[in-house]
Design a protein around this motif. Structure first.
Motif, short mmCIF file in Angstrom:
data_model
loop_
_atom_site.label_atom_id
_atom_site.label_comp_id
_atom_site.label_asym_id
_atom_site.label_seq_id
_atom_site.Cartn_x
_atom_site.Cartn_y
_atom_site.Cartn_z
N LEU A 178 128.08 122.33 27.73
CA LEU A 178 127.63 121.42 28.78
C LEU A 178 128.37 120.09 28.72
O LEU A 178 128.47 119.47 27.65
CB LEU A 178 126.12 121.18 28.63
N HIS A 179 128.89 119.63 29.86
CA HIS A 179 129.44 118.27 29.97
C HIS A 179 128.27 117.34 30.25
O HIS A 179 127.52 117.52 31.20
CB HIS A 179 130.44 118.20 31.12
N TYR A 180 128.12 116.34 29.39
CA TYR A 180 126.98 115.42 29.50
C TYR A 180 127.11 114.56 30.74
O TYR A 180 128.21 114.30 31.24
CB TYR A 180 126.93 114.54 28.25
N TYR A 181 125.99 114.08 31.25
CA TYR A 181 126.00 113.29 32.48
C TYR A 181 126.67 111.93 32.24
O TYR A 181 126.58 111.33 31.17
CB TYR A 181 124.59 113.12 33.04
N PRO A 182 127.39 111.41 33.25
CA PRO A 182 128.24 110.22 33.06
C PRO A 182 127.51 108.97 32.61
O PRO A 182 128.05 108.23 31.76
CB PRO A 182 128.87 110.03 34.45
N SER A 183 126.33 108.68 33.14
CA SER A 183 125.68 107.42 32.75
C SER A 183 125.29 107.42 31.28
O SER A 183 125.31 106.38 30.63
CB SER A 183 124.46 107.15 33.63
N GLY A 184 124.97 108.59 30.74
CA GLY A 184 124.66 108.68 29.33
C GLY A 184 125.89 108.43 28.47
O GLY A 184 125.85 107.69 27.48
N LEU A 185 127.02 109.03 28.85
CA LEU A 185 128.27 108.79 28.12
C LEU A 185 128.66 107.31 28.20
O LEU A 185 129.12 106.72 27.22
CB LEU A 185 129.38 109.67 28.70
N ARG A 186 128.48 106.74 29.37
CA ARG A 186 128.83 105.33 29.54
C ARG A 186 127.96 104.45 28.64
O ARG A 186 128.45 103.49 28.04
CB ARG A 186 128.63 104.94 31.01
N ARG A 187 126.68 104.79 28.52
CA ARG A 187 125.78 104.01 27.68
C ARG A 187 126.19 104.13 26.21
O ARG A 187 126.19 103.14 25.47
CB ARG A 187 124.34 104.50 27.90
N TYR A 188 126.56 105.32 25.79
CA TYR A 188 127.00 105.53 24.41
C TYR A 188 128.25 104.70 24.10
O TYR A 188 128.33 104.03 23.07
CB TYR A 188 127.29 107.01 24.17
N VAL A 189 129.25 104.78 24.99
CA VAL A 189 130.49 104.05 24.75
C VAL A 189 130.23 102.54 24.73
O VAL A 189 130.76 101.81 23.88
CB VAL A 189 131.54 104.40 25.82
N ALA A 190 129.39 102.05 25.66
CA ALA A 190 129.10 100.63 25.73
C ALA A 190 128.38 100.14 24.48
O ALA A 190 128.63 99.02 24.01
CB ALA A 190 128.26 100.33 26.98
N ARG A 191 127.51 100.96 23.92
CA ARG A 191 126.69 100.50 22.79
C ARG A 191 127.28 100.85 21.43
O ARG A 191 127.11 100.10 20.47
CB ARG A 191 125.28 101.08 22.91
N LEU A 192 127.96 101.99 21.33
CA LEU A 192 128.44 102.45 20.02
C LEU A 192 129.95 102.45 19.88
O LEU A 192 130.45 102.54 18.76
CB LEU A 192 127.91 103.85 19.73
N GLY A 193 130.67 102.36 21.01
CA GLY A 193 132.12 102.40 20.96
C GLY A 193 132.66 103.82 21.08
O GLY A 193 131.92 104.80 21.00
N LEU A 194 133.98 103.91 21.24
CA LEU A 194 134.61 105.21 21.46
C LEU A 194 134.53 106.12 20.24
O LEU A 194 134.26 107.32 20.36
CB LEU A 194 136.07 105.01 21.85
N GLY A 195 134.77 105.56 19.06
CA GLY A 195 134.82 106.39 17.86
C GLY A 195 133.51 107.10 17.58
O GLY A 195 133.48 108.32 17.36
N ALA A 196 132.43 106.36 17.58
CA ALA A 196 131.12 106.96 17.31
C ALA A 196 130.72 107.93 18.41
O ALA A 196 130.15 108.99 18.14
CB ALA A 196 130.07 105.86 17.16
N THR A 197 131.04 107.58 19.65
CA THR A 197 130.70 108.48 20.76
C THR A 197 131.46 109.79 20.65
O THR A 197 130.88 110.88 20.83
CB THR A 197 131.01 107.81 22.10
N ARG A 198 132.74 109.72 20.34
CA ARG A 198 133.52 110.95 20.18
C ARG A 198 132.94 111.82 19.05
O ARG A 198 132.82 113.03 19.19
CB ARG A 198 134.98 110.60 19.85
#
Length: 268
Positions: free
Chosen positions: A149-169
């Motif tokens: 499943l590809h996660y919904y965009p607003s959730g990914l955006r929230r992760y990147v904004a709060r945790l950064g790219l490395g942790a989100t990946r």
């Protein structure tokens, strides 16, 4: 909008949609399907949206706590969206992303009391809160890629904004279980406590937030979120600043400081 709250003197049902309680200026929403690891059904999502609206409509509420009932043998805050409610084409009857997006916009300060492990969409529900206090022994797993499943965009955006790219990946692309200490280090958790210390820790943060000036607190909460999302709303930010400078609460804050006493804020 107003919703009935669950009476504190009545025993809680074994399983139900989330329950809302209000004590003074703190509202608490409790996920209540402990035997099924607090999985979220469409009924639960609709109830949460209604409860967020009710909290927004109650000017007395300054803090919202999101928590869950857990079993001693299985401390799970939430297993996320109930996968059995996806249809044969892989579509959910209700868009899950509406719920964390609405939670992120709640007027009151929000604290997630992660009383156990958290999985799937519930990880974003917790991330949509302003603060997260977790318990030792919990873990997080985001299995979207493992499920196809590809996660919904607003959730990914929230992760990147709060945790950064490395942790989100790491969380999304490896789908590995991440223990509490690492969640604290990467910034997903703001505080980590023993399970029996969670109620006290949450109450301390809720009481501290409730004692702040509502106009300043709620305005800065919104501005901080907009900055994190890369939005340029300088005029709005200046307007909120000016609103607090002319408020009764700012006058009360200055007077209380001069008199060396605790201020009494009214949100005006």
């Amino acid at each position: 909008m107003t919703l009935p709250t669950w009476p504190s003197h009545q025993p809680w049902p074994d399983a139900s949609p989330p329950l809302l309680t209000v004590a003074a200026d703190v509202a608490t929403i409790t996920l209540n399907r402990p035997a099924h690891r607090n999985r979220l059904h469409d009924e639960d999502l609709r109830t949460l949206l209604q409860q967020f609206e009710a909290v927004n409509d109650d000017p007395q509420v300054r803090v919202l706590v999101l928590t869950a009932r857990t079993l001693p043998t299985a401390r799970v805050f939430s297993a996320g969206y109930h996968i059995g409610e996806f249809n044969e084409q892989g579509h959910a009857p209700m868009a899950f992303e509406q719920v964390p997006d609405a939670l992120a916009r709640v007027r009151a300060l929000t604290v997630c009391a992660l009383s156990g492990s958290v999985f799937g969409g519930a990880t974003d529900l917790a991330l949509a809160c302003d603060f997260r206090i977790g318990v030792e022994g919990m873990e997080l797993r985001m299995p979207a890629a493992a499920l196809g499943l590809h996660y919904y965009p607003s959730g990914l955006r929230r992760y990147v904004a709060r945790l950064g790219l490395g942790a989100t990946r790491r969380l999304f692309l490896l789908a590995e279980a991440t223990p509490a200490a690492e969640l604290l280090a990467m910034g997903y958790l703001d505080r980590l406590v023993a399970p029996d210390a969670l109620p006290t820790a949450v109450a301390e943060w809720a009481d501290r937030a409730a004692a702040m000036a509502p106009l300043a607190l709620q305005g800065m909460k919104q501005t901080i979120q907009e900055i994190a999302w890369g939005e340029d709303k300088l005029a709005d930010w200046r307007s909120r600043e000016a609103l607090t400078q002319g408020s009764r609460d700012f006058a009360e804050g200055r007077t209380a400081f001069a008199e060396r006493r605790a201020p009494v804020f009214t949100g005006r």
